[in-house]
Scaffold this motif. Structure first.
Motif, PDB file in Angstrom:
ATOM      1  N   ASP A 196      -4.357 -24.209   6.705  1.00 43.35           N
ATOM      2  CA  ASP A 196      -4.025 -23.648   8.012  1.00 43.35           C
ATOM      3  C   ASP A 196      -4.575 -24.545   9.125  1.00 43.35           C
ATOM      4  O   ASP A 196      -5.760 -24.483   9.469  1.00 43.35           O
ATOM      5  CB  ASP A 196      -4.611 -22.236   8.127  1.00 43.35           C
ATOM      6  CG  ASP A 196      -4.130 -21.494   9.351  1.00 43.35           C
ATOM      7  OD1 ASP A 196      -3.795 -22.135  10.354  1.00 43.35           O
ATOM      8  OD2 ASP A 196      -4.100 -20.249   9.290  1.00 43.35           O
ATOM      9  N   SER A 204      -9.786 -24.030   5.318  1.00 49.18           N
ATOM     10  CA  SER A 204      -9.132 -22.829   5.825  1.00 49.18           C
ATOM     11  C   SER A 204      -7.720 -22.767   5.251  1.00 49.18           C
ATOM     12  O   SER A 204      -6.912 -23.661   5.472  1.00 49.18           O
ATOM     13  CB  SER A 204      -9.082 -22.854   7.353  1.00 49.18           C
ATOM     14  OG  SER A 204      -8.512 -21.671   7.827  1.00 49.18           O
ATOM     15  N   ARG A 233      -3.974 -20.808   4.479  1.00 47.26           N
ATOM     16  CA  ARG A 233      -3.015 -19.886   5.086  1.00 47.26           C
ATOM     17  C   ARG A 233      -3.244 -18.496   4.473  1.00 47.26           C
ATOM     18  O   ARG A 233      -3.565 -18.374   3.286  1.00 47.26           O
ATOM     19  CB  ARG A 233      -1.593 -20.368   4.852  1.00 47.26           C
ATOM     20  CG  ARG A 233      -1.318 -21.698   5.566  1.00 47.26           C
ATOM     21  CD  ARG A 233       0.146 -22.024   5.569  1.00 47.26           C
ATOM     22  NE  ARG A 233       0.390 -23.297   6.201  1.00 47.26           N
ATOM     23  CZ  ARG A 233       0.545 -23.489   7.517  1.00 47.26           C
ATOM     24  NH1 ARG A 233       0.471 -22.463   8.334  1.00 47.26           N
ATOM     25  NH2 ARG A 233       0.773 -24.692   8.006  1.00 47.26           N
ATOM     26  N   ASP A 281      -6.145 -22.810  12.256  1.00 44.34           N
ATOM     27  CA  ASP A 281      -7.483 -22.282  11.994  1.00 44.34           C
ATOM     28  C   ASP A 281      -8.520 -23.409  11.966  1.00 44.34           C
ATOM     29  O   ASP A 281      -9.642 -23.242  12.438  1.00 44.34           O
ATOM     30  CB  ASP A 281      -7.497 -21.493  10.687  1.00 44.34           C
ATOM     31  CG  ASP A 281      -8.675 -20.537  10.610  1.00 44.34           C
ATOM     32  OD1 ASP A 281      -9.045 -19.958  11.655  1.00 44.34           O
ATOM     33  OD2 ASP A 281      -9.234 -20.380   9.516  1.00 44.34           O
TER      34      ASP A 281
END
Length: 191
Positions: free
Chosen positions: A173, A99, A101, A176
């Motif tokens: 991220d 995941s 950004r 996430d």
């Protein structure tokens, strides 16, 4: 080469280590310009088959330690491999690129510059493998992420996994990833 100290430490603890270097991460800018998701998957799969063969011969469990793209590539292989079941006793994933950004996806706007265009790296010079990352490499990264997002995670949720990540990682991220672990019910995963 930045993974060599971890490999040496693992050797000192009694582990045999196979260090996989994916195309584009070997220090040559020319190689990173010709990347594809299929090349990464092929390298990871051949490396897995070799490691599995050695582990079976020695009658020892197989573990996976992966960093960023290597972690992502291995997870996608585990989820979508149909030839041979790709499985490990446990995994450690350093900043897995599952995941990104949101601002990282702005790189897609540079696609018109062609697959060979190198986007300068912000990674510290002593840690990065190249001075930049090509559009083709980012495209392969986005393809890997897309494939993993669309697949069931049951094959990887059962493997005990430790995720190690800096909360301020510039590309990955963490929030996430925490949400993914929760929503996919990855009870054997911890950060």
């Amino acid at each position: 080469s930045s993974m060599i100290p971890l490999a040496k430490m693992s050797n000192e603890q009694g582990f045999d280590v196979l260090r996989v270097s994916l195309e584009g991460h070997r220090g040559t800018d020319n190689e990173i310009k010709k990347i594809s998701q299929e090349k990464w998957q092929s390298t990871m799969y051949l490396s897995y088959c070799h490691a599995r063969k050695v582990a079976q011969k020695k009658k020892v469990p197989l573990y996976f330690i992966g960093n960023s793209l290597g972690a992502l590539t291995n997870l996608e292989l585990m989820i979508n491999q149909t030839k041979t079941k790709v499985d490990y006793k446990a995994m450690i994933l350093f900043a897995p690129a599952i995941s990104l950004r949101p601002y990282v996806y702005l790189i897609k706007a540079l696609k018109f510059l062609g697959p060979d265009f190198l986007i300068p790296s912000w990674t510290p010079k002593d840690y990065r493998s190249n001075d930049g990352t090509s559009n083709s490499a980012y495209n392969a990264l986005f393809t890997n992420i897309s494939k993993i997002e669309k697949s069931p995670w049951d094959k990887i949720s059962k493997v005990p996994t430790l995720v190690i990540i800096d909360p301020d990682d510039e590309l990955i991220d963490l929030d996430d990833i925490q949400d993914l672990i929760k929503t996919k019910k990855m009870n054997n995963w911890e950060i």
